[in-house]
Enzyme design. Structure first.
Site, short mmCIF file in Angstrom:
data_model
loop_
_atom_site.label_atom_id
_atom_site.label_comp_id
_atom_site.label_asym_id
_atom_site.label_seq_id
_atom_site.Cartn_x
_atom_site.Cartn_y
_atom_site.Cartn_z
N CYS A 2 0.87 -1.17 0.00
CA CYS A 2 0.00 0.00 0.00
C CYS A 2 0.90 1.22 0.00
O CYS A 2 1.54 1.53 1.00
CB CYS A 2 -0.91 -0.01 1.23
N GLU A 111 -3.36 1.30 -6.01
CA GLU A 111 -2.40 0.28 -6.39
C GLU A 111 -2.12 0.40 -7.87
O GLU A 111 -2.97 0.88 -8.63
CB GLU A 111 -2.91 -1.11 -6.04
#
Length: 253
Positions: A2, A111
């Site tokens: 992340c 992402e």
């Protein structure tokens, strides 16, 4: 991993979902990057029977974990993520996993789908039902040689579920509201006791929305970074080479 996330909930939503009170007002943040301050929720003083005192406290920490034993932060890598499967055994995270587990409020995360050695298409990954969620996190208060202290934090990650795996093999650990107290209680619950809480969320929990390369730049902080790409723009994004998202996207362990 992340490497970017967002927190666009209102303070009232924050208080309601996380169970904290009297949080200071804060603006929506659409593109939170490593080294920036982030909200974390920690276990507060234990309530006495009949007391209205909250048992969770919100505070700010720098996104970039620094273990207490580090001598020179300039020579130490930026730890923004920690693998949930191994954190309890790693020297960097062992103490925090045992004593300083936190919740990191978020509205979703970003992402990038990797193609070869480049990261190409960016995705905004959010709960299908919307709302505020909480990532599992670790915190450490680092004492600098000069005497000043800084609170630092990392987001725990787990294996991606099948809905996210085509984009990246890792995803943040999501702690459900029914498990907040269990996760934060580091007195009664050792790391081995919270292992089940760090499993990937079910496949239908998140939706992944392709977005433009605007999110690659830390300076882009408006809601336009979350605007979905149309079919034509998405096709162009898949055929063009895209630079990697800029600085700070490191993850170890």
């Amino acid at each position: 991993m992340c490497g970017r996330f967002a927190l666009t909930a209102t303070p009232a939503e924050f208080e309601d979902v996380l169970g904290v009170v009297e949080i200071e007002d804060f603006p929506p943040r659409f593109n939170i990057a490593p080294t920036q301050p982030i909200h974390v929720v920690v276990a507060g003083p234990r309530r006495e029977p009949g007391s209205n005192r909250p048992d969770r406290v919100a505070m700010l920490a720098r996104w970039g974990f620094v273990p207490s034993w580090v001598k020179d932060t300039r020579q130490f890598p930026l730890l923004i993520n920690a693998r949930s499967e191994t954190a309890a055994g790693k020297s960097s995270f062992r103490a925090a996993m045992r004593h300083r587990r936190v919740l990191i409020p978020a509205s979703g995360f970003y992402e990038w789908k990797r193609e070869g050695t480049r990261k190409s298409q960016a995705y905004w990954v959010r709960p299908k039902t919307g709302g505020l969620i909480a990532f599992g996190g670790l915190m450490e208060t680092y004492a600098e040689p000069g005497g000043s202290e800084i609170d630092t934090a990392a987001i725990l990650t787990t294996a991606a579920n099948s809905r996210i795996a085509h984009i990246h093999e890792r995803m943040p650990v999501v702690i459900r509201p029914g498990h907040f107290r269990e996760w934060l209680d580091c007195v009664r619950n050792e790391p081995r006791d919270v292992v089940p809480l760090m499993a990937p969320v079910e496949e239908e929990f998140f939706e992944a929305i392709p977005v433009s390369e605007k999110v690659n730049k830390v300076a882009n902080t408006g809601p336009d970074v979350q605007e979905p790409l149309g079919p034509e723009m998405l096709q162009d994004a898949r055929t063009d080479e895209k630079p990697r998202p800029d600085e700070g996207q490191l993850t170890l362990f």
